[in-house]
Enzyme design. Structure first.
Site, mmCIF file in Angstrom:
data_model
loop_
_atom_site.group_PDB
_atom_site.id
_atom_site.type_symbol
_atom_site.label_atom_id
_atom_site.label_comp_id
_atom_site.label_asym_id
_atom_site.label_seq_id
_atom_site.Cartn_x
_atom_site.Cartn_y
_atom_site.Cartn_z
ATOM 1 N N CYS A 2 48.674 -46.249 -5.980
ATOM 2 C CA CYS A 2 47.614 -47.233 -5.819
ATOM 3 C C CYS A 2 47.401 -47.402 -4.319
ATOM 4 C CB CYS A 2 48.068 -48.564 -6.416
ATOM 5 S SG CYS A 2 48.643 -48.412 -8.096
ATOM 6 N N ARG A 27 43.055 -43.383 -3.779
ATOM 7 C CA ARG A 27 44.435 -43.461 -4.283
ATOM 8 C C ARG A 27 44.518 -44.029 -5.704
ATOM 9 N NH1 ARG A 27 48.336 -43.022 -0.551
ATOM 10 N NH2 ARG A 27 49.759 -44.255 -1.818
ATOM 11 N N TRP A 74 45.822 -47.360 -9.883
ATOM 12 C CA TRP A 74 45.835 -46.202 -10.776
ATOM 13 C C TRP A 74 46.892 -46.544 -11.817
ATOM 14 C CZ3 TRP A 74 49.415 -42.526 -12.433
ATOM 15 C CH2 TRP A 74 48.881 -41.430 -13.114
ATOM 16 N N ASN A 100 52.663 -51.036 -5.247
ATOM 17 C CA ASN A 100 52.375 -49.614 -5.487
ATOM 18 C C ASN A 100 53.708 -48.950 -5.798
ATOM 19 O OD1 ASN A 100 51.428 -47.007 -5.601
ATOM 20 N ND2 ASN A 100 51.558 -46.701 -3.389
ATOM 21 N N GLY A 101 53.792 -48.321 -6.970
ATOM 22 C CA GLY A 101 55.032 -47.629 -7.339
ATOM 23 C C GLY A 101 55.340 -47.871 -8.805
ATOM 24 N N GLU A 482 44.369 -21.508 -8.848
ATOM 25 C CA GLU A 482 43.815 -22.632 -8.070
ATOM 26 C C GLU A 482 42.354 -22.854 -8.429
ATOM 27 O OE1 GLU A 482 44.489 -25.145 -6.537
ATOM 28 O OE2 GLU A 482 42.683 -25.626 -5.440
ATOM 29 N N LYS A 486 40.630 -26.482 -9.763
ATOM 30 C CA LYS A 486 39.449 -27.100 -9.141
ATOM 31 C C LYS A 486 38.393 -27.420 -10.197
ATOM 32 C CE LYS A 486 40.488 -28.371 -6.131
ATOM 33 N NZ LYS A 486 41.858 -28.110 -6.094
ATOM 34 N N GLU A 489 39.545 -30.173 -12.868
ATOM 35 C CA GLU A 489 39.846 -31.551 -12.444
ATOM 36 C C GLU A 489 38.610 -32.330 -12.013
ATOM 37 O OE1 GLU A 489 42.257 -32.303 -8.973
ATOM 38 O OE2 GLU A 489 41.703 -30.407 -8.079
ATOM 39 N N HIS A 505 47.089 -10.241 -24.684
ATOM 40 C CA HIS A 505 48.321 -10.533 -25.432
ATOM 41 C C HIS A 505 48.245 -11.881 -26.140
ATOM 42 C CE1 HIS A 505 50.221 -6.990 -23.789
ATOM 43 N NE2 HIS A 505 49.773 -7.340 -22.592
ATOM 44 N N LYS A 600 44.479 -39.383 -5.499
ATOM 45 C CA LYS A 600 44.645 -38.379 -4.451
ATOM 46 C C LYS A 600 46.108 -38.134 -4.115
ATOM 47 C CE LYS A 600 43.337 -35.593 -1.199
ATOM 48 N NZ LYS A 600 42.805 -34.258 -1.581
#
Ligand code: AGP
Length: 605
Positions: A2, A27, A74, A100-101, A482, A486, A489, A505, A600
């Protein structure tokens, strides 16, 4: 993860805190809240589900204060809602707190100490402020109650805490463990923030807090004590970054701005790390320490992990040291058998990722040497590793990492060459990093200058699809993974980055009429095989898009890449993939910079 801000001593608390929150919205952004107090008995608590703009719309003109705390969330425990938004309040209405945590033993604490408390939220965070209220009610001072509550949080907990006692609103109580927190030193007042970016408009001088420290912050006093209660004196560090660097600068989204900045970042890295005579500005002690190792372990998360996949190729080619790449959250709890003399490289844009921090803590306990390659000076992973190399990419605000990814690969190339040159390795000596990164910068520029072509491809193939694939072999497989992250997300298209040779396969069963399959072809040794794999999916109805190096291009290939060094092709191949993701998200009407469910900097495990 957060975002939290606080201030004491400035009579513009609301505007200061809201401005800071907006800079931290990357965040976390599912709910937000603010508490301000004018120190004359008038105070205000406003909380809301949704974005900071929603919170701002609920702050009437009469709301004011000279001390305050604010939070953008968040969600970890409890759905996004006004009730679960911070600040949380003690039962007696005396203490206000943001966190935050994660409090990993919050249920046990509730049962043991707070069974009679009527909780207002489903969060773990509320337990802390209720504990403070309880201990204060039993006669402890605000500070002692704050410290006692914190002493009960178990080792797995992470916290950045800000608290105000409405009975004595001249002090901001601050505590930190694992979650980032900085004190901003101002003239006649002081601030606190998760990230310096939040307060660059009022100060460039910050004091980093270390795990276990507690602070009494007043407008003209910063009183830090360590976990044992000893006074701590720490000089501020200066953040030279300009506040405007974290502005959009005319772009609609940070993500596009940061994609466009990549050529300049390559050139900046040449300037920062390469001398005119071609020697490299890499600390000799770092080179010697890595050379003394018998295996390199790259540990990271998400996009940084993907940059590590390319780093593996570069280090084995030029440094000639066996290298492994690991997802941090797995390595932390499922560690492979380590070599006798391991060296650890942590790739992390934020320098605060909890999964990576967990591994670094473990390796520090084992006294293994480490390097953190990061975009944030003085970040936790930077401070706690043996060595640091900076990405010099400027603030990366969009949740989807772009310029940090390419900067990480470039720095890995520079490091690998530096080690190889020290060994007089011919391949490293022949690798002209200045020339090669300049070619990359020019190639990136060509690609971003033609972004409209990518915009058209996104509209044609991606705006409606449910799923998609990126495929590649060897280093192109690294890029494909990667590229897939992108796309998924920011556009929410279910996308897989797949080894082209592996599709047949099993996974080829998912190919349907119109499934977009994007091939990355830059490696001459495997180009023909990937082309065959393209045919296999095309034969089953896939819409095939090719991202291919100029020397390997066929007529009809949609995206042709400028030629660069074979081990640096991800630096150009990823550009169209980043742009495809950006346009797919924008064309679908999503919030490109703040995709749903994401944040982020992931500072919880
Ligand atoms: C990348 O686009 C994501 N935002 C995410 O995977 C990110 O790379 C990951 O959380 C690691 O973050 P870090 O580089 O700050 O450690």
């Amino acid at each position: 993860m957060c975002g939290i801000v606080g201030e004491v001593g400035n009579d513009q608390a609301v505007s200061l805190l809201i401005h800071g929150l907006k800079k931290l919205e990357y965040r976390g952004y599912d709910s937000a809240g603010i508490y301000v107090n004018d120190e004359h008995g008038q105070d205000y608590l406003i909380k809301t589900k949704g974005r900071i703009a929603e919170l701002e719309s609920k702050i009437t003109d009469d709301v004011h204060g000279t001390i305050g705390i604010a939070h953008t969330r968040w969600a970890t425990h409890g759905i996004p809602s006004a009730a679960n938004a911070h600040p949380h309040v003690s039962a007696d209405g005396r203490f206000y707190m943001v966190h935050n945590g994660v409090i990993t033993n919050f249920k046990e604490l509730k049962q043991e100490y707070l069974a009679d408390v009527d909780f207002k939220s489903e969060t773990d965070s509320e337990v802390v402020v209720q504990l403070v209220g309880k201990f204060a009610d039993e006669g402890l001072s605000a500070l002692e109650a704050f410290k006692k509550a914190i002493s009960l949080l178990d080792a797995g907990s992470a916290y950045a805490l800000l608290m105000i006692d409405r009975e004595n609103p001249e002090t901001l109580y601050v505590a930190k463990k694992k979650s980032p927190l900085l004190i901003g030193v101002c003239d006649g007042f002081n601030v606190v923030c998760s990230d310096a970016m939040a307060m660059l408009n009022v100060t460039h001088d910050f004091i980093e807090l270390h795990d276990g420290e507690i602070v009494e912050l007043r407008k003209n006093e910063i009183k830090i004590q360590d976990a044992q209660g000893n006074a701590v004196e720490r000089k501020p560090f200066h953040v030279s970054q300009d506040a405007s660097a974290s502005e959009k600068g005319g772009y609609e989204h940070f993500m596009l701005k940061e994609i466009d900045e990549q050529p300049a970042v390559m050139r900046k890295l040449i300037q920062e790390y390469v001398n005119e005579d071609g020697t490299l500005k890499i600390d000799q002690e770092l080179i010697d320490t890595i050379k003394a190792s018998d295996r390199i372990y790259i540990v990271a998360a998400g996009t940084s992990y993907h940059a590590g996949l390319v780093g593996h190729e570069l280090l084995e080619k030029f440094a000639k040291i066996p290298t492994e790449v690991h997802v941090a959250s797995e390595f932390a709890y499922n560690r492979p058998l380590l070599a006798k003399k391991p060296f650890f490289i942590f790739l992390t844009q934020s320098g605060e990722t909890a999964d990576s921090r967990q591994v670094l803590n473990q390796m520090n306990e084992l006294n293994y040497p480490s390097l953190t390659i990061t975009n944030v000076p003085n970040s936790t992973l930077s401070r706690e590793a043996s060595f640091t190399l900076l990405l010099h990419a400027g603030p990366e605000i969009a949740v989807a990492s772009t310029k940090a990814y390419t900067a990480q690969i470039a720095v890995e190339a520079i490091l690998a060459k530096a080690i190889g040159m020290d060994n007089h390795d011919q391949a490293a000596l022949d690798f002209d990093i200045r020339k090669e990164l300049t070619k990359v910068a020019n190639g990136m520029q060509e690609l971003v200058d033609e972004k409209h072509k990518i915009e058209e491809l996104a509209a044609k193939y991606l705006v409606k699809t449910r799923n998609a694939f990126y495929i590649g072999r060897a280093i192109d497989y690294d890029t494909a993974i990667e590229a897939a992250l992108k796309l998924k997300e920011v556009s929410y298209i279910q996308t897989e980055g797949f080894a082209a040779g592996e599709l047949k396969h099993g996974t080829i069963a998912l190919i349907e009429e119109g499934t977009p399959v994007i091939s990355i072809i830059t490696d001459q040794a495997v180009a023909a095989h990937t082309r065959s794999n393209q045919e296999e999916v095309a034969a089953r109805g896939a819409n095939v898009i090719s991202i291919v190096s100029e020397s390997l291009a066929h007529s009809g290939d949609q995206i042709v890449l400028p030629e660069v060094h074979p081990l640096l092709t991800p630096l150009v191949a990823i550009i169209p993939a980043q742009l495809l993701a950006y346009y797919a998200s924008e064309q679908r009407g999503y919030d490109v910079d703040k995709p749903r469910n994401l944040a982020k900097s992931v500072t919880v495990e």
